[in-house]
Design an enzyme around this catalytic site. Structure first.
Site, PDB file in Angstrom:
ATOM      1  N   LYS A  13     -39.232 -17.143  27.678  1.00 15.50           N
ATOM      2  CA  LYS A  13     -39.944 -17.334  28.948  1.00 15.50           C
ATOM      3  C   LYS A  13     -39.248 -18.438  29.712  1.00 15.50           C
ATOM      4  O   LYS A  13     -38.970 -19.492  29.139  1.00 15.50           O
ATOM      5  CB  LYS A  13     -41.393 -17.765  28.643  1.00 15.50           C
ATOM      6  CG  LYS A  13     -42.364 -17.517  29.753  1.00 15.50           C
ATOM      7  CD  LYS A  13     -42.745 -16.058  29.814  1.00 15.50           C
ATOM      8  CE  LYS A  13     -44.021 -15.796  30.563  1.00 15.50           C
ATOM      9  NZ  LYS A  13     -44.294 -14.353  30.607  1.00 15.50           N
ATOM     10  N   THR A  73     -43.794 -13.123  25.148  1.00 14.62           N
ATOM     11  CA  THR A  73     -43.391 -14.297  25.935  1.00 14.62           C
ATOM     12  C   THR A  73     -44.616 -14.905  26.628  1.00 14.62           C
ATOM     13  O   THR A  73     -44.641 -16.097  26.908  1.00 14.62           O
ATOM     14  CB  THR A  73     -42.288 -13.954  26.958  1.00 14.62           C
ATOM     15  OG1 THR A  73     -42.818 -13.076  27.942  1.00 14.62           O
ATOM     16  CG2 THR A  73     -41.081 -13.323  26.278  1.00 14.62           C
ATOM     17  N   PHE A 186      -7.568 -39.940  49.632  1.00 13.96           N
ATOM     18  CA  PHE A 186      -6.948 -38.777  48.982  1.00 13.96           C
ATOM     19  C   PHE A 186      -5.586 -38.591  49.642  1.00 13.96           C
ATOM     20  O   PHE A 186      -5.487 -38.113  50.772  1.00 13.96           O
ATOM     21  CB  PHE A 186      -7.809 -37.519  49.111  1.00 13.96           C
ATOM     22  CG  PHE A 186      -7.261 -36.374  48.316  1.00 13.96           C
ATOM     23  CD1 PHE A 186      -7.156 -36.458  46.931  1.00 13.96           C
ATOM     24  CD2 PHE A 186      -6.815 -35.209  48.930  1.00 13.96           C
ATOM     25  CE1 PHE A 186      -6.624 -35.423  46.182  1.00 13.96           C
ATOM     26  CE2 PHE A 186      -6.282 -34.164  48.189  1.00 13.96           C
ATOM     27  CZ  PHE A 186      -6.193 -34.270  46.808  1.00 13.96           C
ATOM     28  N   ARG A 203     -11.303 -42.006  53.682  1.00 19.12           N
ATOM     29  CA  ARG A 203     -12.045 -40.823  54.155  1.00 19.12           C
ATOM     30  C   ARG A 203     -13.519 -41.020  53.830  1.00 19.12           C
ATOM     31  O   ARG A 203     -13.859 -41.750  52.890  1.00 19.12           O
ATOM     32  CB  ARG A 203     -11.526 -39.547  53.480  1.00 19.12           C
ATOM     33  CG  ARG A 203     -11.685 -39.553  51.976  1.00 19.12           C
ATOM     34  CD  ARG A 203     -11.327 -38.233  51.317  1.00 19.12           C
ATOM     35  NE  ARG A 203     -11.374 -38.359  49.862  1.00 19.12           N
ATOM     36  CZ  ARG A 203     -11.234 -37.349  49.025  1.00 19.12           C
ATOM     37  NH1 ARG A 203     -11.006 -36.133  49.478  1.00 19.12           N
ATOM     38  NH2 ARG A 203     -11.308 -37.550  47.731  1.00 19.12           N
TER      39      ARG A 203
HETATM   40  O1  LIG Z   1     -10.769 -35.839  45.619  1.00 22.00           O
HETATM   41  C1  LIG Z   1     -10.177 -34.779  45.876  1.00 22.00           C
HETATM   42  N1  LIG Z   1      -9.560 -34.084  44.869  1.00 22.00           N
HETATM   43  C2  LIG Z   1      -8.874 -32.911  45.081  1.00 22.00           C
HETATM   44  O2  LIG Z   1      -8.333 -32.296  44.123  1.00 22.00           O
HETATM   45  C3  LIG Z   1      -8.833 -32.442  46.414  1.00 22.00           C
HETATM   46  N2  LIG Z   1      -8.254 -31.338  46.996  1.00 22.00           N
HETATM   47  C4  LIG Z   1      -8.536 -31.383  48.324  1.00 22.00           C
HETATM   48  O3  LIG Z   1      -8.172 -30.528  49.175  1.00 22.00           O
HETATM   49  N3  LIG Z   1      -9.272 -32.505  48.624  1.00 22.00           N
HETATM   50  C5  LIG Z   1      -9.467 -33.174  47.447  1.00 22.00           C
HETATM   51  N4  LIG Z   1     -10.143 -34.331  47.153  1.00 22.00           N
END
Ligand SMILES: O=c1[nH]c(=O)c2[nH]c(=O)[nH]c2[nH]1
Length: 314
Positions: A13, A73, A186, A203
């Protein structure tokens, strides 16, 4: 039985809602520097429970329509609700442990069992207190919240003597959604003819995050003193502190740091795992007069996923 075929079956369930009021408070947890969490009153202990019965002895129900080893159940649902009244513990793990042991004691027809709990989050409503201008938490009124929630799964079997044994477990916190406006990068990733993404040393990073953990020794989450219990609230607060403090080069870098910090803070854990979704928004416009003021909107609907499991070497 059908020749040449093998079967794997389970039945049970799902999503049995349990609202137990005035459960035993969670006390005795060990404080951590990253969290103000000190315990739960458990005035409202609300979870959805999944029961999954595993094994072979109910296979005739599938192959021949023979229900003689099938526990309805519907009865499972009633069983869970009745046990909730008797439950004298304070955590979902203790409740699942009680259910697992009682199910296997009660029903010889059940060989193996997997039980899961999903927290139904409620927050105490803030109301005016006794003194003018003071506010406090209502002891009777709760607001259903739809944010992150704790989960746990425990699996049980019988040993050769028929005694119930807990054979596997994991605990978790799912559906965190954290947006950090600055302090994430990044950059320096592979660039080729498919690359359109800009390098970004700073970012706004928006992640959806699920985290799961396993203990070295099950007594750490089952013993009644709770001193080695890891509450989801502490995990939640610790992860927030790491995200707040840490300037990451990627989500991979961030979840690795979170894993290190969790295992260092909680020596009773054997393993932590993460699943993070990259929900970072696209920059649309930026202020010409103030560098940090920007507007973001939703990105292309596909999203990146980053997974990590960190285990102690044994
Ligand atoms: O922190 C990130 N890791 C990734 O592997 C990745 N790939 C992406 O396009 N942006 C990001 N940002």
């Amino acid at each position: 039985m059908s020749a040449g075929l093998s079967f794997f079956t389970s039945y049970g369930k799902l999503r049995i809602p349990v609202y137990r009021v005035y459960a035993h408070p969670l006390e005795g947890i060990t404080p951590i520097p990253e969290s103000r969490f000190a315990g739960r009153e458990n005035i409202l202990f609300a979870y959805e429970i999944d029961v999954d019965v595993l094994g072979e002895n109910f296979l005739p129900a599938y192959t021949r329509g023979d229900n003689s080893n099938v526990v309805a159940t519907d009865s499972m649902k009633n069983f869970v609700l009745r046990q909730a009244l008797e439950f004298a513990g304070s955590t979902i793990e203790e409740f699942l442990d009680l259910l697992g042991r009682r199910f296997l004691q009660t029903y010889a027809q059940m060989e193996r069992l997997r039980l899961s709990g999903r927290e139904l989050s409620f927050a105490q409503v803030t109301v005016p207190g006794g003194k003018r201008g003071s506010f406090g938490a209502s002891q009777v009124l709760f607001n259903r919240t739809h944010s992150d929630y704790a989960v746990a799964t425990l699996a049980f079997e019988r040993d050769n003597n028929g005694a119930t044994v807990l054979v596997d477990h994991y605990c978790g916190l799912v559906d965190m959604e954290l947006f950090k406006v600055t302090g994430s990068a990044f950059s320096r990733f592979v660039r080729d003819e498919y690359t359109t993404l800009q390098e970004r040393v700073d970012r706004p990073l928006f992640v959806y995050l699920d985290v799961y953990w396993k203990y070295i020794d099950e007594q750490a989450f089952l013993s009644a003193d709770h001193s080695r219990y890891v509450p989801a609230e502490q995990v939640h607060d610790l992860l927030q502190v790491v995200f707040h403090e840490f300037v990451s080069e990627s989500i991979q870098h961030l979840v690795h740091e979170m894993g290190q910090r969790l295992l260092a803070r909680f020596p009773q854990l054997a393993e932590v795992s993460f699943e993070a979704q990259n929900r970072t928004r696209d920059e649309i416009v930026a202020s010409k007069t103030d560098d940090k003021v920007k507007v973001y909107s939703d990105p292309f609907s596909a999203y990146g996923v980053i997974r990590l499991t960190v285990s102690r070497r044994v």
